[in-house]
Design an enzyme around this catalytic site. Structure first.
Site, mmCIF file in Angstrom:
data_model
loop_
_atom_site.group_PDB
_atom_site.id
_atom_site.type_symbol
_atom_site.label_atom_id
_atom_site.label_comp_id
_atom_site.label_asym_id
_atom_site.label_seq_id
_atom_site.Cartn_x
_atom_site.Cartn_y
_atom_site.Cartn_z
ATOM 1 N N GLY A 1 5.524 3.300 0.344
ATOM 2 C CA GLY A 1 6.271 4.220 -0.540
ATOM 3 C C GLY A 1 5.347 4.353 -1.766
ATOM 4 O O GLY A 1 4.250 3.944 -1.822
ATOM 5 N N GLU B 1 4.042 7.318 -10.522
ATOM 6 C CA GLU B 1 5.005 7.935 -9.452
ATOM 7 C C GLU B 1 6.489 7.097 -9.646
ATOM 8 O O GLU B 1 7.231 7.971 -9.589
ATOM 9 C CB GLU B 1 4.809 7.525 -8.033
ATOM 10 C CG GLU B 1 3.993 8.584 -7.327
ATOM 11 C CD GLU B 1 3.451 8.176 -5.889
ATOM 12 O OE1 GLU B 1 4.258 8.210 -4.982
ATOM 13 O OE2 GLU B 1 2.240 8.070 -5.733
ATOM 14 N N SER C 1 0.722 -1.112 -0.114
ATOM 15 C CA SER C 1 -0.057 0.078 -0.072
ATOM 16 C C SER C 1 0.859 1.003 -0.130
ATOM 17 O O SER C 1 2.225 1.198 -0.055
ATOM 18 C CB SER C 1 -1.039 -0.054 1.217
ATOM 19 O OG SER C 1 -0.162 0.328 2.276
ATOM 20 N N LYS C 2 0.237 2.469 -0.055
ATOM 21 C CA LYS C 2 0.709 3.720 -0.078
ATOM 22 C C LYS C 2 1.889 3.656 1.299
ATOM 23 O O LYS C 2 3.037 4.494 0.924
ATOM 24 C CB LYS C 2 -0.230 4.723 0.275
ATOM 25 C CG LYS C 2 0.139 6.101 -0.082
ATOM 26 C CD LYS C 2 0.087 6.355 -1.549
ATOM 27 C CE LYS C 2 0.638 7.838 -2.018
ATOM 28 N NZ LYS C 2 1.287 7.839 -3.251
ATOM 29 N N ARG C 3 1.607 3.080 2.350
ATOM 30 C CA ARG C 3 2.567 3.276 3.273
ATOM 31 C C ARG C 3 4.033 2.816 3.073
ATOM 32 O O ARG C 3 4.967 3.141 3.513
ATOM 33 C CB ARG C 3 1.932 2.254 4.496
ATOM 34 C CG ARG C 3 1.417 2.726 5.424
ATOM 35 C CD ARG C 3 0.916 1.835 6.532
ATOM 36 N NE ARG C 3 0.610 0.459 5.876
ATOM 37 C CZ ARG C 3 1.144 -0.612 6.438
ATOM 38 N NH1 ARG C 3 2.439 -0.580 6.915
ATOM 39 N NH2 ARG C 3 0.945 -1.796 5.914
#
Ligand code: GLU
Length: 446
Positions: free
Chosen positions: A218, A224, A214-216
């Protein structure tokens, strides 16, 4: 179907993202596996945008998905958008209703709202998954589940099944989180008389801590990674190994090589850990081998950001190419082409104490070394002023006086920064005139 027609039946796979968010690594990997499998078998790869959820679907997300796939080189042969296929779903919904396989149900809660439910035959559903083997579900637990809001508005399960059938999808390769959706979809297939595709549910992608990526952890969106300066070839290579590997030591695979070697049989069951160090390493390998002109072009956006302060100009491209050539050996991402490189374009600014090598006694000795370097380089012809020639002229002196004592102030005089490529490579890029000029400036400071 006899064996011959089975064999000749064209393989068709699909990637079916919902445009309710940007393209993530998980989705991109699903697309890649479907693409590789279709190409390997001379089949076709279909992209289908599942935008039946009107509130959550956004055009900007669809654009992000399409751009991401294009960037990765994952090309689709056919394109569909569920929002444009209303008539097709309507036909199936009406047929299910008239066959008594679905019914309109009044919802108790709220005002007179009705939905269309599937009449669940409550059977056991068994299917063979290419990766996970035989899977069996008792569908009685599912009840008469909702398949459409009304005749015009199908929900996910129905739309997927109708589309996969109508579009002739033969293999469904998708994330393991869809396993629990499969029994409902099989029930609907049976009800509309659709053939059953072959299923392959691929393992989840996990972060380094083994929780779902997940976003956590990175960046998770493909775009991105693109912006951070990863190369599409490296990213494809990296994603291919998220759940698959060739079964030997090889690590570098081009898209064409992946198309040859990829195999559903070699996909692992367990979660695939996303390892950023590995991604960096792979990217550095591609950077090292890439054509220098293309690499330079790709690095420019990162450099112009750095160089806007020193009036970056188009005609400096040749110089930039040389800078990239010496920097690429240590680059993990394109963004790293930036960093401290202003000194290639303008006089470095530094305190004279910086010229003193830590093991040198005083600046008088430093001054003497710089004067000696100046003397040694002066006779060199401008046209042969290469790093190698410069090194040749200075090397004996540096060995005799201590390399650090001589090369540190030389490098500092040219760059003014603590970390940079070796002074010979820098001198070559600066050219004779500028090298002499900077040496003289350093001497004047002392
Ligand atoms: N649209 C679904 C999703 O975004 C995928 C459907 C499928 O692969 O069957 O998760």
């Amino acid at each position: 179907m006899n064996e011959l027609t089975q064999k000749n039946k064209e393989i068709r796979t699909r990637f079916a993202p919902s445009p309710t968010g940007v393209l993530h690594v998980g989705g991109a990997r699903t697309a890649l596996f479907n693409y590789l499998f279709a190409r390997q078998n001379g089949g076709e790869f279909v992209l289908r945008i599942e935008d039946t959820d009107k509130e959550r679907s956004k055009k900007e997300y669809e654009d992000d998905i399409l751009n991401g796939l294009k960037w990765l080189g994952i090309e689709w042969d056919e394109f569909y958008r569920q929002s444009e296929r209303g008539e097709i779903y309507k036909k199936y919904i009406q047929k299910l209703l008239s066959d008594g396989k679905a019914f309109i149900s009044e919802e108790k809660e709220g005002k007179s709202k009705s939905v269309i439910r599937f009449k669940n035959p409550n059977t056991k559903v068994k299917f063979n998954d290419e990766i996970r083997g035989e899977i069996e579900f008792d569908t009685a637990e599912l009840g008469d589940f909702v398949i459409a809001k009304d005749e015009e508005t199908p929900l996910y399960h129905l739309a997927v099944v109708v589309d996969d059938f109508e579009i002739g999808i033969t293999h469904i390769i998708r994330g393991e989180d869809h396993i629990s959706n499969t029994p409902r979809q099989i029930l609907i297939q049976d009800a509309i008389g659709a053939s059953r595709p072959i299923y392959a549910h691929i393992p989840l992608i996990l972060g380094a801590d083994r929780s779902k990526l997940s976003k956590r952890h990175g960046a998770a969106s493909v775009n991105e990674y693109r912006e951070k300066g990863y190369l599409p070839e490296a990213f494809v290579n990296f994603m291919a190994f998220l759940g698959w590997n060739p079964g030997d030591e090889r690590e570098i695979f081009s898209m064409d090589e992946l198309i040859k070697e990829f195999s559903l049989k070699k996909i692992q069951k367990g979660g695939a850990v996303f390892n950023t160090d590995r991604l960096n390493w792979l990217n550095s390998q591609y950077i090292k081998k890439m054509d220098i002109d293309r690499l330079t072009e790709l690095c420019l956006p990162y450099l112009s950001r750095q160089l806007s302060a020193v009036s970056f100009q188009e005609d400096q491209k040749e110089k930039i190419k040389k800078i990239i050539e010496i920097k690429r050996e240590r680059m993990n991402t394109l963004a790293e082409a930036g960093g401290e490189i202003e000194y290639f374009f303008e006089q470095p600014k530094y305190e004279k104490e910086k010229l003193l090598w830590k093991k040198e006694k005083d600046l008088t000795a430093t001054k003497k070394h710089l004067e000696e370097i100046l003397k040694l380089l002066k006779p060199l012809d401008e046209t042969v002023f290469s790093g190698e020639e410069v090194k040749k002229m200075i090397w004996d002196y540096a060995e005799e006086q201590g390399r650090g004592n001589v090369l540190w102030p030389f490098r500092m005089a040219l760059t003014g920064v603590d970390k940079s490529p070796d002074p010979f490579s820098v001198a070559e890029i600066l050219g004779k005139k500028e090298t002499i000029n900077r040496l003289q400036n350093a001497i004047n400071k002392l």
